[in-house]
Enzyme design. Structure first.
Site, short mmCIF file in Angstrom:
data_model
loop_
_atom_site.label_atom_id
_atom_site.label_comp_id
_atom_site.label_asym_id
_atom_site.label_seq_id
_atom_site.Cartn_x
_atom_site.Cartn_y
_atom_site.Cartn_z
N ASP A 1 0.85 -1.18 0.00
CA ASP A 1 0.00 0.00 0.00
C ASP A 1 0.90 1.25 0.00
O ASP A 1 1.73 1.41 0.89
CB ASP A 1 -0.86 -0.06 1.28
N ASP B 1 0.73 7.50 -9.80
CA ASP B 1 0.16 7.00 -11.05
C ASP B 1 -1.01 6.09 -10.69
O ASP B 1 -0.93 4.87 -10.81
CB ASP B 1 1.27 6.24 -11.81
N THR C 1 -5.27 4.91 -10.16
CA THR C 1 -6.57 4.79 -10.83
C THR C 1 -7.44 5.98 -10.38
O THR C 1 -6.99 6.85 -9.64
CB THR C 1 -7.26 3.47 -10.45
N PRO D 1 -9.60 1.13 -4.62
CA PRO D 1 -8.31 1.09 -3.93
C PRO D 1 -7.56 2.42 -3.91
O PRO D 1 -6.71 2.63 -3.04
CB PRO D 1 -7.52 0.02 -4.70
#
Ligand code: AG3
Length: 274
Positions: A137, A155, A157, A162
């Site tokens: 993480d 970089d 989503t 998440p």
């Protein structure tokens, strides 16, 4: 057979691409992952039904999320990428001579594996000896590595699932602490058309933490609206002070010394968000 992939870019707008073949599909512990072969974009990485990167236009995003920040820093040596499991950003970062180490901290190891297998043009530098892959993480990683990096690249989503925590002010503060005194961070920050309040909020949050905050733009055809924002927070260097005549050429297809300047020129509707 007529196969189409659809992404709901907003709840009322869809992008649809003709698919030649589904190369891979799996449910990882974090998300649903697919690699599709499409007619217009070539191979495409899809996470939770959202287009992440495509062979046709990945160069725009990966060059812009890396070179603008790396060429702003006088001597980037240690770089962290959070997310980016496909390896596209790593491929661009290792082009910089001064870089000795790039740590890729990706929460979902399945993204790295799928990219290695199906997207070799993008993942090719993951085996580079400057690259270290950490499956963890990113939030935890920055908290455990204070005063360490010259550059941190987010970089991620979209800010759902998440990646949600990667768009918070608390996280930007942790990033600040994980950078050394001359550090720079850059994040992909979504569409100025469809995520205007998010772009605005992020700029405000980053400005509250970093002495210098800049927003720049690039055109990524497979993303909602095409026009995409990146937000940079810097402790010392200003990307607008860079002597662009001195920027080394790195075999790029979108980024160039002139783009290093022009990407910061914002249309009034974007400027208004800052
Ligand atoms: N990161 C995803 C950018 C967001 C795309 N959003 C969308 N299509 N709705 C890209 C990762 C590439 N390394």
């Amino acid at each position: 057979m007529d196969l189409w992939f659809e992404e709901y870019q907003t709840k009322d707008m869809v992008i649809s691409c003709r698919v030649l073949r589904t190369l891979h599909q799996e449910k990882t512990p974090f998300q649903e992952l697919a690699v599709l072969d499409t007619v217009e974009f070539g191979r495409m990485l899809v996470l939770d039904d959202v287009i992440q990167t495509t062979i046709k236009d990945e160069f725009v995003y990966h060059e812009m999320i890396t070179h603008v920040a790396l060429n702003t820093h006088a001597k980037p040596v240690k770089v962290l990428i959070i997310g980016g499991g496909d390896g596209g950003a790593v491929r661009e970062v290792v082009k910089h001579q001064s870089v000795e180490k790039v740590v890729l901290c990706e929460i979902d190891g399945a993204v790295v594996e799928a990219s290695k297998k199906y997207l070799p043009e993008i993942s090719c530098a993951l085996e580079n000896n400057k690259a270290e892959i950490v499956i963890d993480d990113g939030i935890k990683h920055v908290r455990n590595n204070k005063n360490t990096y010259d550059i941190i690249i987010i970089d991620s989503t979209d800010p759902v699932g998440p990646a949600e925590g990667l768009f918070s002010a608390a996280f930007y503060k942790d990033i600040f602490d994980s950078l050394n005194e001359e550090g720079i961070f850059v994040a992909q920050t979504e569409s100025p058309f469809f995520n205007d309040s998010l772009v605005q909020r992020i700029f405000k949050d980053v400005s509250g933490i970093f002495p210098l905050t800049r927003l720049f733009l690039a055109n990524v055809p497979s993303y909602p609206g095409g026009l995409w924002t990146f937000t940079m927070g810097s402790k010392k260097y200003d990307p607008l002070d860079v002597d662009i005549e001195k920027i080394e050429s790195m075999n790029t297809k979108y980024y160039s010394p002139a783009i290093h300047r022009s990407c910061f020129i914002l249309p009034p509707f974007v400027k208004k968000l800052l």
